[in-house]
Design a protein around this motif. Structure first.
Motif, mmCIF file in Angstrom:
data_model
loop_
_atom_site.group_PDB
_atom_site.id
_atom_site.type_symbol
_atom_site.label_atom_id
_atom_site.label_comp_id
_atom_site.label_asym_id
_atom_site.label_seq_id
_atom_site.Cartn_x
_atom_site.Cartn_y
_atom_site.Cartn_z
ATOM 1 N N ARG B 118 0.811 -1.213 0.000
ATOM 2 C CA ARG B 118 0.000 0.000 0.000
ATOM 3 C C ARG B 118 0.848 1.269 0.000
ATOM 4 N N ASP B 154 -7.320 7.103 12.779
ATOM 5 C CA ASP B 154 -7.207 5.887 11.973
ATOM 6 C C ASP B 154 -7.372 4.638 12.836
ATOM 7 N N ASP B 156 -5.691 2.081 13.000
ATOM 8 C CA ASP B 156 -4.460 1.450 13.464
ATOM 9 C C ASP B 156 -3.690 2.353 14.421
ATOM 10 N N TYR B 197 6.199 7.878 12.075
ATOM 11 C CA TYR B 197 5.394 7.109 11.130
ATOM 12 C C TYR B 197 4.686 7.965 10.084
ATOM 13 N N HIS B 307 1.147 4.343 16.011
ATOM 14 C CA HIS B 307 0.554 3.535 14.946
ATOM 15 C C HIS B 307 0.923 2.072 15.155
HETATM 16 MN MN LIG Z 1 -2.204 3.275 9.007
#
Ligand SMILES: [Mn+2]
Ligand SMILES: Nc1nc2c(ncn2[C@@H]2O[C@H](COP(=O)(O)OP(=O)(O)O)[C@@H](O)[C@H]2O)c(=O)[nH]1
Ligand SMILES: Nc1nc2c(ncn2[C@@H]2O[C@H](COP(=O)(O)OP(=O)(O)O)[C@@H](O)[C@H]2O)c(=O)[nH]1
Ligand SMILES: [Mn+2]
Lengths: 310, 310
Positions: B118, B154, B156, B197, B307
């Motif tokens: 991704r 998000d 995650d 991240y 994350h």
């Molecule tokens: Mn993510």
């Protein structure tokens, strides 16, 4: 969530966007329609026309946004009076599914709402940016997961065919705009007559493109001003009484007087830019943004709706 | 609206947007927060962290959007299990005001959700356009007239301070982004460590501006790819443990891992462009659009959230 020691579980709702159909036969498929109206003045003729729409009222949610000033307060009072009549004491089949009234949290940028004043070219950018924000506030806070269609209908649209929603939806287009006219007394012929009103439904022209390419990044193109000849093809002038009522033309810019939009267009993110977007703003910018998202606007030059005449 | 011959008047709601406060002290002012999470995979750690947020749950509405495929179905099942536990059998103070789960009506453009796949540069435009549409569908259908704040979080994000909402709101900024890190096992030091991240929180650079000016109208700038050196100042690298936790920096691009937004920013029309907007897309395009509407993004380089590490 606690009443008298007993707690009721808070609502969890699960929506499958796939199950919300958006078809050319919305009545049969029981599709929800959201009618959105930014409103400064209340016209009884607008309400009477709305009431006459034959689309099942129990599938219609109404959303209004009115400015928080004297004019907006007066319009809100009038509007609420009619709503109370319809929703509380009127016949059940007249009642709408639900009604949301928003009062905007900013002042309109130009104080006077007279037609001459509000159409002055130098007032357009601020005026239409404010209109865009009002439309977005209304849209973002009323669109639901089960809405199939959004009908934008200005508060001064006082006459449409009663089958407006069904007629427009039948075209099965992402955005479809009827042609907005205005009735007036023609002094020459000494009789009632009609003339085009909404010049924001147009097809682009090389001249307009060229004008845009020479503009500063924050300048906007305006339609219907002789100081800025765009040579765009205006739907207002495409009306041919002898032709099919349901004749379609592609459009690059749209107006907001009356406009049926598939809810997916908005859900993908199409809104009314309050900033110059490809040198376009508000409803005209919306058509461009929809296009960028893959949705093409369609106009119906022979299908007419009528704007109030001050 | 008719039950057993008795008809109940359909709801009419009147909202004064002016009365919806958005302040640096949202708990005291009982401000409603909408937490929006696009979700492909369900992580228990995400839910556990969410549960630990000390912002009064009765003021929080949760909104989720999940894709309509195998992965999305699995995540929906897991999510619903946790929701049922919290909303039905858990202690009352844990329960959220309401929860909306949307299933998106389009397929994600890339089948695999592995981190390597991704993040491939050639997959970014389609992937982030799809993400933008998912975010917009979620936003447009869940934002209400009484929402004060939207927290984008998000699925995650598995670790944040429990006072996340209060801490971010305290800054009283239209958009405020904490710094998103990731914990990992450092093979060199043989111990747990952490690394930046989210590279979408950045300050613009002349190099990026220059790259953009030479691009085709539909090309996009991407951050964090060595084939496209932008020399933007990344918030990810501004973290200084010795400095104030609440240090602020202005941002031109934002990520969506965790982001607190005043609802008025969205109500004015700011959304996630699924098309190149000033050569930016999705959350980065959102920051630019907010700016065009007069709202400046702020980053907190020293305030960290974490994350998931696959
Ligand atoms: Mn993510
Ligand atoms: N809420 C709100 N509605 C407005 C404002 N200005 C105009 N409107 C409404 O927006 C629609 C279009 O505005 P109007 O002045 O009729 O535009 P025109 O017909 O192109 O001159 C009408 O329904 C107006 O009542 C405003 O500042 N706030
Ligand atoms: N609904 C939906 N959510 C998605 C999709 N792709 C990613 N997400 C979610 O969007 C957020 C960001 O995506 P992610 O793949 O984690 O981005 P990354 O961390 O930048 O690699 C996460 O919460 C994902 O679960 C999608 O196609 N549909
Ligand atoms: Mn008008």
């Amino acid at each position: 969530t606690s009443t008298g020691g007993k707690s009721k579980p808070p609502p969890v709702v699960h929506y499958n966007l796939n199950n919300v159909t958006i078809t050319h036969n919305p009545v049969e498929n029981r599709e929800n329609v959201l009618i959105l109206t930014p409103m400064v003045r209340f016209y009884q003729e607008y309400w009477d026309n709305l009431m006459k729409l034959t689309y099942p009222h129990e599938l219609i949610t109404l959303g209004f946004i009115l400015p928080k000033n004297k004019e907006g307060n007066a319009a809100t009072t009038d509007l609420q009076k009619q709503i109370a009549k319809t929703q509380k004491s009127g016949p059940e089949r007249d009642r709408f599914k639900s009604i949301i009234i928003l009062r905007q949290d900013f002042e309109p940028p130009i104080p006077s709402q007279d037609e001459v004043e509000r159409h002055k070219m130098q007032n357009q950018k601020a005026r239409r940016a404010a209109m865009a924000k009002a439309r977005n506030s209304l849209l973002f806070t009323t669109l639901g997961p089960s809405t199939s269609w959004v009908l934008w209908l200005d508060a001064d649209i006082i006459e449409t065919p009663p089958t407006l929603i069904q007629d427009l939806a039948r075209h099965d287009k992402p955005l479809v705009a009827p042609n907005c006219f205005q009735r007036y007394y023609n002094e020459d012929t000494k009789s009632m007559d009609e003339r085009p009103y909404d010049f924001n439904n147009w097809q682009d022209s090389p001249t307009a493109q060229d004008l845009a390419s020479k503009m500063g990044p924050d300048d906007i193109l305006l339609e219907g001003y002789k100081d800025m000849a765009t040579y765009r093809a205006l739907m207002a002038y495409m009306h041919k009484p002898e032709d099919d009522l349901h004749q379609e033309v592609p459009l690059d810019g749209v107006g907001g007087t009356a406009l049926l939009v598939k809810a997916d267009v908005h859900r993908d993110g199409a809104m009314f830019p309050a900033f110059p977007f490809y040198h376009l703003i508000e409803t005209e910018g919306f058509a461009k943004m929809a296009k960028r998202l893959g949705w093409q606007a369609t106009g119906l030059p022979n299908y007419k709706v009528y704007h109030y005449n001050e």
